[in-house]
Motif scaffolding. Sequence first.
Motif, PDB file in Angstrom:
ATOM      1  N   VAL A 715       0.852  -1.197   0.000  1.00 48.64           N
ATOM      2  CA  VAL A 715       0.000   0.000   0.000  1.00 48.64           C
ATOM      3  C   VAL A 715       0.885   1.243   0.000  1.00 48.64           C
ATOM      4  O   VAL A 715       2.086   1.176   0.293  1.00 48.64           O
ATOM      5  CB  VAL A 715      -0.945   0.014   1.226  1.00 48.64           C
ATOM      6  CG1 VAL A 715      -1.895  -1.164   1.182  1.00 48.64           C
ATOM      7  CG2 VAL A 715      -0.155   0.010   2.532  1.00 48.64           C
ATOM      8  N   HIS A 716       0.272   2.366  -0.329  1.00 46.09           N
ATOM      9  CA  HIS A 716       1.064   3.599  -0.373  1.00 46.09           C
ATOM     10  C   HIS A 716       1.535   3.990   1.027  1.00 46.09           C
ATOM     11  O   HIS A 716       2.697   4.377   1.207  1.00 46.09           O
ATOM     12  CB  HIS A 716       0.235   4.724  -0.987  1.00 46.09           C
ATOM     13  CG  HIS A 716       1.037   5.926  -1.338  1.00 46.09           C
ATOM     14  ND1 HIS A 716       1.502   6.162  -2.608  1.00 46.09           N
ATOM     15  CD2 HIS A 716       1.496   6.960  -0.580  1.00 46.09           C
ATOM     16  CE1 HIS A 716       2.200   7.284  -2.619  1.00 46.09           C
ATOM     17  NE2 HIS A 716       2.204   7.798  -1.400  1.00 46.09           N
ATOM     18  N   CYS A 717       0.658   3.923   1.999  1.00 48.74           N
ATOM     19  CA  CYS A 717       1.029   4.261   3.373  1.00 48.74           C
ATOM     20  C   CYS A 717       0.016   3.620   4.321  1.00 48.74           C
ATOM     21  O   CYS A 717      -1.109   3.303   3.934  1.00 48.74           O
ATOM     22  CB  CYS A 717       1.089   5.775   3.588  1.00 48.74           C
ATOM     23  SG  CYS A 717      -0.225   6.710   2.794  1.00 48.74           S
ATOM     24  N   TRP A 718       0.440   3.485   5.588  1.00 46.74           N
ATOM     25  CA  TRP A 718      -0.373   2.764   6.566  1.00 46.74           C
ATOM     26  C   TRP A 718      -0.103   3.372   7.935  1.00 46.74           C
ATOM     27  O   TRP A 718       1.051   3.644   8.301  1.00 46.74           O
ATOM     28  CB  TRP A 718      -0.011   1.272   6.525  1.00 46.74           C
ATOM     29  CG  TRP A 718      -0.809   0.383   7.447  1.00 46.74           C
ATOM     30  CD1 TRP A 718      -1.912   0.719   8.177  1.00 46.74           C
ATOM     31  CD2 TRP A 718      -0.548  -0.987   7.721  1.00 46.74           C
ATOM     32  NE1 TRP A 718      -2.367  -0.362   8.884  1.00 46.74           N
ATOM     33  CE2 TRP A 718      -1.555  -1.429   8.629  1.00 46.74           C
ATOM     34  CE3 TRP A 718       0.417  -1.889   7.310  1.00 46.74           C
ATOM     35  CZ2 TRP A 718      -1.595  -2.734   9.111  1.00 46.74           C
ATOM     36  CZ3 TRP A 718       0.372  -3.195   7.780  1.00 46.74           C
ATOM     37  CH2 TRP A 718      -0.634  -3.611   8.669  1.00 46.74           C
ATOM     38  N   ARG A 719      -1.179   3.577   8.692  1.00 45.88           N
ATOM     39  CA  ARG A 719      -1.072   3.987  10.087  1.00 45.88           C
ATOM     40  C   ARG A 719      -1.976   3.083  10.924  1.00 45.88           C
ATOM     41  O   ARG A 719      -3.091   2.755  10.518  1.00 45.88           O
ATOM     42  CB  ARG A 719      -1.505   5.441  10.293  1.00 45.88           C
ATOM     43  CG  ARG A 719      -0.625   6.462   9.613  1.00 45.88           C
ATOM     44  CD  ARG A 719       0.742   6.562  10.259  1.00 45.88           C
ATOM     45  NE  ARG A 719       1.551   7.574   9.592  1.00 45.88           N
ATOM     46  CZ  ARG A 719       2.308   7.355   8.515  1.00 45.88           C
ATOM     47  NH1 ARG A 719       2.364   6.121   8.001  1.00 45.88           N
ATOM     48  NH2 ARG A 719       3.010   8.323   7.965  1.00 45.88           N
ATOM     49  N   ASN A 720      -1.479   2.726  12.107  1.00 45.66           N
ATOM     50  CA  ASN A 720      -2.241   1.874  13.020  1.00 45.66           C
ATOM     51  C   ASN A 720      -2.260   2.505  14.396  1.00 45.66           C
ATOM     52  O   ASN A 720      -1.206   2.772  14.986  1.00 45.66           O
ATOM     53  CB  ASN A 720      -1.625   0.473  13.092  1.00 45.66           C
ATOM     54  CG  ASN A 720      -2.350  -0.423  14.079  1.00 45.66           C
ATOM     55  OD1 ASN A 720      -3.488  -0.813  13.852  1.00 45.66           O
ATOM     56  ND2 ASN A 720      -1.708  -0.756  15.185  1.00 45.66           N
ATOM     57  N   LEU A 721      -3.461   2.778  14.929  1.00 49.53           N
ATOM     58  CA  LEU A 721      -3.631   3.393  16.236  1.00 49.53           C
ATOM     59  C   LEU A 721      -4.041   2.329  17.250  1.00 49.53           C
ATOM     60  O   LEU A 721      -4.879   1.471  16.947  1.00 49.53           O
ATOM     61  CB  LEU A 721      -4.695   4.495  16.176  1.00 49.53           C
ATOM     62  CG  LEU A 721      -4.551   5.532  15.055  1.00 49.53           C
ATOM     63  CD1 LEU A 721      -5.706   6.521  15.099  1.00 49.53           C
ATOM     64  CD2 LEU A 721      -3.217   6.252  15.156  1.00 49.53           C
ATOM     65  N   TRP A 722      -3.476   2.407  18.441  1.00 48.38           N
ATOM     66  CA  TRP A 722      -3.828   1.433  19.466  1.00 48.38           C
ATOM     67  C   TRP A 722      -3.687   2.053  20.851  1.00 48.38           C
ATOM     68  O   TRP A 722      -3.037   3.073  21.042  1.00 48.38           O
ATOM     69  CB  TRP A 722      -2.953   0.182  19.348  1.00 48.38           C
ATOM     70  CG  TRP A 722      -1.491   0.418  19.601  1.00 48.38           C
ATOM     71  CD1 TRP A 722      -0.577   0.960  18.751  1.00 48.38           C
ATOM     72  CD2 TRP A 722      -0.776   0.100  20.808  1.00 48.38           C
ATOM     73  NE1 TRP A 722       0.665   1.017  19.341  1.00 48.38           N
ATOM     74  CE2 TRP A 722       0.579   0.489  20.587  1.00 48.38           C
ATOM     75  CE3 TRP A 722      -1.129  -0.469  22.026  1.00 48.38           C
ATOM     76  CZ2 TRP A 722       1.556   0.322  21.560  1.00 48.38           C
ATOM     77  CZ3 TRP A 722      -0.157  -0.639  23.001  1.00 48.38           C
ATOM     78  CH2 TRP A 722       1.170  -0.252  22.758  1.00 48.38           C
TER      79      TRP A 722
END
Length: 810
Positions: A715-722
């Motif tokens: 994918v172009h970019c990815w963010r994951n919040l936790w």
Amino acid sequence: MAPAAPPPPATPSPEHTGSALELLVHGVGGATPQEMLGDPRTVRVTGDTTAAVYRRTEDAHGEKHPERYGNEPVAEAYCWSGLTSGNGSRALWLLLLPFMVVNLAHWMRPTATGRTRAVRLYGVLVRLVALSLTVLLTAAACEVALDLLAWQCAGADACAERRSWLGFLSERQGGWWSQPGRRLALAALVPTALVGLLWYLSNRTWSAYESQRPLDGEDFDEDDPFGAAAAHGPDAPGPDADGSPRRAAPVRPALGRPGFWYGRRLVARLRAAHTAAGFLTVAAAVAGAAARHDRGAEGPVPRIIGAAVEGGIVLCALVVLWVVCRRGRSERTRDTRLDGALISCLPGSALALLALAVLYASWSRPDWQSSGVLPGEATFRFLALGQGVLVVALAVVARGLYRRTPEPHTVLYGLGGPAVAMLACALGGVMTGGVAQRVADWLDGPGTPGMGREADIAGPPVLLSWQASVIPVLLLLLLVPVLVLVVRTARTARRLGPIVEAEYAPEEPDEGRTRRIARIRATAALTDSAPWIVGVVSAATLLLGAGAIAGSWYSDQVPGRAADGSGPFLESLADAAQSTGSWLIGFGFILFVAGGRRAYKDASARRTIGILWDVGTFWPRAAHPFAPPCYAERAVPDLASRMSAWTSTMPRGRLVISGHSQGSVLAASAVWQLHDATRRRVALLTYGSPLERLYGRWFPAYFGAGALLGLHRSVHCWRNLWRATDPIGGPVRIDADPDPGVDRGPLKDPLAYGRTTRLPLPEPILGHSDYQADPAFADARADLLAELGPLVPRQTEARTQKGTSGRSSG
């Protein structure tokens, strides 16, 4: 004098890339479009009443007016809650829980590299365990209808007198149905109808949930069955500028293969085989009793007829085994073909044999009388023994796969699949044994079946009583790990206290507030202890089950009778275990069904247990065709099709797919299904995501470290919040150098420690919910949109069109 340097080229004027779209995917428990979009006025863009994409009414044609939104994307909500929730009747699917659990074991295979035969053997063993569960369920229905009702109660005058509705079957009345063979033939309608119902539900739910073909996709090479040669993503291999070989790109994972979400052929084959196995089980119970009588006494029925019927049942059973073992899933292509002759002839042949068995048993035998238990009690012992052997063999294969390609975060060192398969067998035994025990107690009145004291009937098979008796022992053993977890959680909460206060410094400490935040964090961490609980329960179940088989086979009596003469203490202990286990197994079954119905009607209850159910029904039916339907075979093609359609109509559009909880798993699976060029234009935003914490550890072959790294690179970019207070979501832990910065967390929860002028009321501890209310959510989405490139220079765009690969966050 040197000539003047030429002026630098003019910076190309930027050109807006067009509209931006945020595709929201909700998680467990579902949400309405109005809740997801924050607007009571919504309109359905595409889809139906089961699953659809919605927008705010004012955003219905947002792409045509990008100037209205500035830097904000047009929001769409994909609602898939209709695939997993509905009216209370769907609680009946909980009766299929053992089938769902054994289907999970298929997908828990450890990561394998170059071990084609071992992978196939793993699949065969899981499918055989699944077949044994179908036989077990049908045998339990035969036990209730044929043995307890038609054979024992109708053959005992005292029991038949108390059940007036069984009067026409009673031997005392001497009617046409009074002969044992004819009673069995009539009672065979109950298990036959059960098998037919399972076939109908499997066929109907396939048409409603799992028959959605993806719009497009390429097939793989027939010589590359595991897709190992299909590299993808912006990091495709190639030489670097200095000529050195570039780092190898990740291979396309299984969830990205064209046929992964369309296993029509295998499901149809397994449905035919399991339906035939159910009919054959009923036929064997009916014909076996009649044939045994004919072999033991001279009568009007030639023995050759019984031998011929039993021989036909055995031959058909061998065909069923061949079908189950012969073929597994085909994921590299869309398996649209159907084995028409097999699907029609195999269940039809088994049903014809059942009809012959019924006719054979209905032959008049005036001297035949029923007494004791129905012949064939050893069936349950052989089933339990066979399940134990299959689970042990599965553990050996799984351990070998893990040792070949170990992944450090895999649960139980690769034994998660065998442990879950053992739990499926235990659930099947508890549910079937519970029904048989309760029916026997109801028919016997004041007596205790199997004890011989004031008992009108002999009761269910001895093994079922032994299995019920080990349940109190298992519960006592479980107290040890439960106490250990309670003590450890309390200690963790005390240790987290100073850390929590330091995070919110310099605010004045509040002991009660600190204790509550620390306790929630410590409790959320219990999720990581689940694998060891499952391992302990599975190991104890295997050992206690082996003891139950040995005790029933050695004594051939229920535990209360087997302990006679061993001393007052052991006798009372055996009686207590037998009676307590019998009531626990029946009471637990009732609570199970009632709780399932409440979960489908009560949203809060559903959210509590929904994650386990949604994990189970996320996976396609690869091992058991009667498992509850797989909603992802509808949801994943829906999402992939929507993203493909939007990007094809908006050549310069930017797309962020935003998934919460289980929605993040659907989002990732849908992204894997996209073409390479489309994936490079997609940003992925996940929050409260179990991608690594649950799926990566329990399903390493599909969501392991390598697969998640490949997703990040594609994918172009990815963010994951936790959050640390979230018991479900966690970091995805992308292992790359340099750190790609995918994980953003742990987010502060609660946002404020105490009362402030801006927040005069106490802020809630959100845990797994309301991630969109956190300011970090808007920041992460803005970062993704910026990385996708709201302004692209014309020259850069032209160079990209000439062959330069798209930008990757890795």
